[in-house]
Motif scaffolding. Structure first.
Motif, PDB file in Angstrom:
ATOM      1  N   ASP A  93       0.835   6.963  -7.108  1.00 28.87           N
ATOM      2  CA  ASP A  93      -0.016   5.865  -6.139  1.00 28.87           C
ATOM      3  C   ASP A  93       0.457   5.693  -4.682  1.00 28.87           C
ATOM      4  OD1 ASP A  93      -0.351   4.099  -8.329  1.00 28.87           O
ATOM      5  OD2 ASP A  93       1.756   2.829  -8.156  1.00 28.87           O
ATOM      6  N   THR A  94       1.006   6.614  -4.506  1.00 33.47           N
ATOM      7  CA  THR A  94       1.648   7.511  -2.730  1.00 33.47           C
ATOM      8  C   THR A  94       0.097   8.476  -2.771  1.00 33.47           C
ATOM      9  OG1 THR A  94       3.777   7.480  -3.066  1.00 33.47           O
ATOM     10  CG2 THR A  94       3.407   8.710  -1.325  1.00 33.47           C
ATOM     11  N   MET A 154      -2.159   6.351  -1.578  1.00 35.28           N
ATOM     12  CA  MET A 154      -2.708   5.426  -0.270  1.00 35.28           C
ATOM     13  C   MET A 154      -2.199   6.514   0.782  1.00 35.28           C
ATOM     14  SD  MET A 154      -0.282   2.145  -1.030  1.00 35.28           S
ATOM     15  CE  MET A 154       0.010   1.984   0.495  1.00 35.28           C
ATOM     16  N   GLN A 201      -2.854   5.461   4.576  1.00 34.77           N
ATOM     17  CA  GLN A 201      -3.183   4.570   4.909  1.00 34.77           C
ATOM     18  C   GLN A 201      -1.685   4.575   4.817  1.00 34.77           C
ATOM     19  OE1 GLN A 201      -4.863   4.764   1.749  1.00 34.77           O
ATOM     20  NE2 GLN A 201      -5.123   2.945   1.142  1.00 34.77           N
ATOM     21  N   ILE A 202      -0.717   5.661   3.790  1.00 37.58           N
ATOM     22  CA  ILE A 202       0.384   5.278   4.665  1.00 37.58           C
ATOM     23  C   ILE A 202       0.490   6.064   6.060  1.00 37.58           C
ATOM     24  CG2 ILE A 202       2.743   6.595   4.541  1.00 37.58           C
ATOM     25  CD1 ILE A 202       1.986   5.756   0.693  1.00 37.58           C
ATOM     26  N   ALA A 243       0.669   2.161   7.063  1.00 35.42           N
ATOM     27  CA  ALA A 243       1.503   1.527   6.365  1.00 35.42           C
ATOM     28  C   ALA A 243       2.187   0.740   5.477  1.00 35.42           C
ATOM     29  CB  ALA A 243       0.036   1.364   4.300  1.00 35.42           C
ATOM     30  N   ARG A 244       3.323   1.883   5.938  1.00 38.00           N
ATOM     31  CA  ARG A 244       4.253   1.759   6.106  1.00 38.00           C
ATOM     32  C   ARG A 244       5.212   1.523   6.986  1.00 38.00           C
ATOM     33  NH1 ARG A 244       4.829   5.090  -0.146  1.00 38.00           N
ATOM     34  NH2 ARG A 244       3.783   3.796  -1.458  1.00 38.00           N
TER      35      ARG A 244
END
Length: 724
Positions: free
Chosen positions: A670-671, A674, A677-678, A682-683
C-alpha cells in the motif's frame, strides 16, 4: 590580549489543557501507565505555585532539594549539593515511578522541580506537570504543533525544557512561539510568535529568565535562517530587545556597532540571501555579579564557506561565545572558537561558569567543550582565553595559538578541492547533551564522542530543489554493503570523560561503543549520573569513574538527569527517549549497537524503589516484498543523491532507519502504491512533510526506485544469512 573598547567590541583574540490539580483522580488513562507501588503523594504545593524569581535562583543552594532552572543554577554547573544518595548506597537505587509521554521520539528535557511539582516537556513541545513523589499527572499542556512542519527541524521534534517565573511556566515551542502557562492550572496565559514563520525557524531549547526577561533563541541554520537571541517581558510577552548573531543585508544600516564590525568579516551576497546562520539554539548562562548573559552561537548557512562567504573571512559571530548585557542585549565581548567555520562546528554546547584557582589566583571562568574538540577556559569578565586543549582525537587543527586565540589548522580538513575525512564530524566531539562540573573534585564530566565525516564540495551554491539542508556539501557516500557499513559504524564511539579544566587533561574516562550518550549530573554524594545510547541509566564515582549502579531504560537516554529532595527523600530523574540527529541520520551505521524504537518516559529513582518497567517494545518486522526494480544504475545513483539530500535527515543514511521513523526499505504494498501521494503530503498530519514543491514527479520516481533497490538489498542480505 582579550581587551575591549568602550563600544564593547573585542579587540583581541578570542492548547489543549487538562487541568487536574486537586481533583484526587486516578490518572492511569491520562498518563498511559500508573505505578501502584509508588509512595504517598507529596504535600500540597504552596499557595504561590512556582513563584521563582532571580533572588530564589541565586540562593538555590539554600534550598538544594529543588531544581529551579535549566542547569539548576544560573552558572549551569548541574551539580547538586544533595548527598543522601552516595557511593556507599547508590547500588540500592530502585525505580520509584515512571510516566509515559505521549510521543515516542527524542526526549531531551531537564525537568524543573519547584514547590512540590515537576514540570517537564516531551516531543512536539508538550508540557507535563507531575507529582514528583508519585508520577501522577497534574496537568498537561499541548501547544498543538502542526505536525506538517516537522521537516523544518534538522534534528527532530525535540524540546529541552521549561523555565518557571512568578507563578508561570515558560515554553519555547517547536513552531517558534514563546508561551506563558499558569503553573497551577496549565492554562495558557499568553503566547508570542518569536520567528518569521515563512522561514525554517524552530525552537528546541529551554528559555532562561533574568530579572523578568525571558531569553530565547532558535534553530534553523541548516535550512537557511539568520540567527538571533531575544528577550521578552515575562508578564506581557512584549519583545524587549533582539541581538542578531550575524550581519544582514549590507545595503541596509547595521543594527548596532557589533554588526558593523561583523560585516567586515563576511564577503559576497550568498550569506545574507540565505540567512547566514549563527542560531542560538541551546546554551546560555548568566553571572549575576558581572550582570552578563553568555550565549553560544551556531554554524553558518550554508555550511561551506566557499559558497557562504567566497571562501574567506572569520564570519563573526558564527561558532562563538558572546557576552551580552541582559537588560538591553548590548554586546560586551566575544570569543570565536572556529573562525570561518565550514564543518558545522557550533559553539552552542553547554556553557558552565565557575570560580577556580589558576596559577595561584582565583579567577572567574567560563568553560565550554564545543563540537570542534577543544576544551576552552575563558575569563568570563573579559573573554580572555586562559587555556584550550583538545579533549578527544581530532585532525582539523593541531592546537590553539595562545597569542591569537585562533586554531592552528592542519589542512587535513580542507575539502575545497578533494574530499576529506574530518574528525570530529558534524555530530561533534561533544554535542548539546549537557556536561556538569563538580566543585568538590574540580572535574567536568563530558559526554564526549569520537566521530568522523567525509566532507565533499557540492560544486555549486546549494539548490533547495536538490538539497533540503542548506550546507553546500555532497551527501556523504555511506556504504551500502553491510560489511563496509559495519566498518564505518566501528569508527563511532563515545566516552564519559572526567576532564580537569585547570590541568587541561583527562582524569579518567569510561569508553562506550556508541556516541550520542546522555548529558551528566554530578552530586555531593561523589556521584556522576548519565544515561546511555544502549539503553541504560548509570552512576559512577565522581573521583575515580567506577561504575556503581545501572538500570535498564528500555530505550536510549540522551537527556541530562536531575535530582531533588522531598520530605527528606532524594530522587534522581532521567528523561528517557532515543532521538536527535545522530539517532535519526547515522545510527543505522551502528545498528547492532543503537538501532531501537524509542520509548519516551520519565524515570524516577530512589533508594529502595520497588517499581518496575514494562517489557521493552519489540514489534516484529516482516521482511518486505518489494516491487520490481526498473531503473538503471545511473537512475539509481540519481535517486540516491535525492534521498540523501532530502530524506536521510529523518529516515537514515543509506535508507537504514534507526527505528525512530519508518525504515523505508520495509514499505508495504500500500505504501509503494501511495508513494507519490505521501511524498506530496498525504501524511503531513503524521509528521511526514510535503516535498511537492521540491520534487517533480520524475524525481519522485527516481527516489522511489532507489528505495526499491535498497529493499531488494535487504531481502538479498536476509537470504544470504539464511543460507549460511
Amino acid at each position: 590580549m582579550g581587551t575591549q573598547d568602550r563600544l564593547g567590541l573585542h579587540t583581541g583574540p578570542r492548547t489543549a489543557t487538562i487541568a487536574l490539580l486537586g481533583l484526587g483522580l486516578t490518572l492511569a488513562a491520562c498518563s498511559g501507565e500508573r505505578d501502584t507501588t509508588a509512595a504517598p503523594p507529596a504535600k500540597a504545593a504552596e499557595e504561590r505555585t512556582a513563584w521563582v524569581d532571580g533572588d530564589r535562583i541565586r540562593a538555590a543552594n539554600e534550598t538544594p532539594g529543588e531544581w529551579l532552572s535549566h542547569g539548576r543554577t544560573y552558572d549551569e554547573q548541574r551539580h547538586s549539593p544533595l548527598d543522601q544518595i552516595n557511593t556507599d548506597n547508590v547500588d540500592q537505587l530502585g525505580l520509584a515511578w515512571h510516566f509515559k509521554l505521549d510521543v515516542d521520539r527524542g526526549t531531551e528535557a531537564t525537568p524543573i522541580v519547584v514547590d512540590g511539582v515537576m514540570y517537564t516537556t516531551g516531543p512536539y513541545s508538550i508540557v507535563y506537570a507531575l507529582n514528583p513523589v508519585t508520577g501522577e499527572l497534574l496537568w498537561k499542556f499541548d501547544p498543538g504543533i502542526d505536525r506538517s512542519i516537522a521537516g523544518r527541524a534538522c534534528c527532530g521534534v525535540v524540546n529541552r525544557g521549561v523555565a518557571p517565573w512568578k507563578g508561570k511556566i515558560y515554553l519555547g515551542a517547536f513552531d517558534g512561539r514563546l508561551i506563558a502557562i499558569d503553573a497551577k492550572t496549565g492554562e495558557q496565559v499568553w503566547a508570542t510568535q518569536t520567528v518569521d514563520t515563512t522561514k525554517n525557524y524552530t525552537i528546541t531549547g529551554a528559555p532562561r529568565i533574568i530579572d523578568g526577561k525571558v531569553i530565547i533563541g532558535n534553530g534553523g541554520a541548516e535550512l537557511g535562517v539568520r540567527g538571533y537571541v531575544s528577550a521578552y517581558d515575562a508578564e506581557t510577552g512584549e519583545q524587549l530587545w533582539r541581538w542578531y548573531t550575524v550581519p544582514g543585508d549590507p545595503n541596509k544600516p547595521a543594527e548596532n556597532a557589533a554588526m558593523e564590525a561583523a560585516q567586515k568579516t563576511w564577503f559576497g551576497d550568498v550569506y545574507y540571501k540565505q540567512g547566514g546562520g549563527g542560531t542560538v539554539w541551546d546554551s546560555m548562562a548568566y553571572d549575576p555579579e558581572l550582570d552578563l548573559l553568555y550565549i553560544g552561537t551556531g554554524n553558518g548557512s550554508p555550511w561551506n564557506i566557499k559558497y557562504r562567504s567566497e571562501g574567506k573571512g572569520d564570519n563573526l559571530y558564527l561558532s562563538s561565545i558572546v557576552a551580552l548585557k541582559p537588560d538591553t542585549g548590548e554586546y560586551v565581548w566575544h570569543y570565536q572558537t572556529t573562525p570561518g567555520d565550514t564543518w558545522d562546528y557550533t559553539a552552542t554546547q553547554h556553557i558552565v561558569l565557575a570560580d577556580m584557582e589558576i596559577d595561584g589566583d582565583t579567577r572567574p571562568v567560563l568553560m565550554q567543550a564545543p563540537k570542534n574538540g577543544f576544551f576552552y577556559v575563558l575569563d568570563r569578565a573579559t573573554g580572555e582565553l586562559i587555556s584550550a586543549e583538545n579533549f578527544v582525537p581530532i585532525n582539523w587543527a593541531s592546537g590553539i595559538d595562545m597569542e591569537t586565540g585562533r586554531p592552528i589548522k592542519t589542512g587535513l580538513a580542507d575539502y575545497s578541492d578533494t574530499p576529506k575525512l574530518v574528525v570530529p564530524s558534524p555530530y561533534g566531539a561533544h554535542n548539546w547533551q549537557p556536561m556538569s562540573y563538580n566543585p568538590d573534585t574540580g572535574l567536568v564530566y563530558i559526554p564526549a564522542q569520537i566521530t568522523g565525516h567525509l566532507f565533499e564540495d557540492e560544486g555549486k551554491v546549494p539548490a533547495h530543489a536538490l538539497n533540503l539542508w542548506n550546507v553546500g556539501l555532497l551527501p556523504m557516500k555511506i556504504p551500502e554493503d553491510p560489511a563496509a557499513l559495519q566498518a564505518v559504524g566501528q569508527q563511532f564511539s563515545g566516552k564519559l570523560l572526567a576532564w580537569d579544566p585547570v590541568k587541561q587533561e583527562a582524569a579518567w574516562a569510561v569508553d562506550y561503543a556508541s556516541p550520542w550518550n546522555g548529558g551528566t549530573l554530578t552530586t555531593a554524594g561523589n556521584l556522576v549520573f548519565q544515561g546511555t545510547a544502549d539503553g541504560r541509566v548509570t552512576a559512577y564515582s565522581a573521583d575515580a569513574g567506577e561504575l556503581l549502579w545501572e538500570s535498564p531504560a528500555n530505550t536510549g537516554v540522551i537527556a541530562a538527569p536531575m535530582t531533588y529532595e522531598i520530605d527528606g527523600e532524594q530522587y534522581v530523574t532521567f528523561m528517557a527517549g532515543w532521538g536527535g540527529t545522530f539517532a535519526l541520520v547515522a545510527a543505522g551505521a551502528a545498528e547492532d549497537i543503537v538501532r531501537r524504537q524509542s520509548e519516551s518516559r520519565v524515570l524516577t529513582f530512589k533508594l529502595g524503589g520497588k517499581a518496575t518497567l514494562p517489557p521493552p517494545k519489540n514489534d516484529p518486522i516482516t521482511l518486505p516484498n518489494p516491487p520490481a526494480l526498473t531503473a538503471n544504475a545511473e537512475q539509481i545513483e540519481a535517486g540516491r543523491q535525492l534521498y540523501h539530500g532530502l530524506c536521510a535527515g529523518c529516515h537514515g543514511a543509506a535508507a537504514i532507519s534507526s527505528g525512530l521513523v519508518p525504515d523505508l526499505r520495509y514499505m508495504s504494498d500500500d505504501t509503494h502504491a501511495m508513494f507519490n501521494q505521501i511524498v506530496a503530503g498525504a501524511r503531513a498530519d503524521r509528521g511526514m512533510p510535503s516535498f511537492v514543491h521540491l520534487l517533480p514527479v520524475e524525481q519522485m520516481a527516481l527516489l522511489h526506485q532507489y528505495l526499491i533497490k535498497r529493499s531488494h538489498d535487504l531481502v538479498a542480505l536476509h537470504d544470504s544469512r539464511e543460507a549460511e
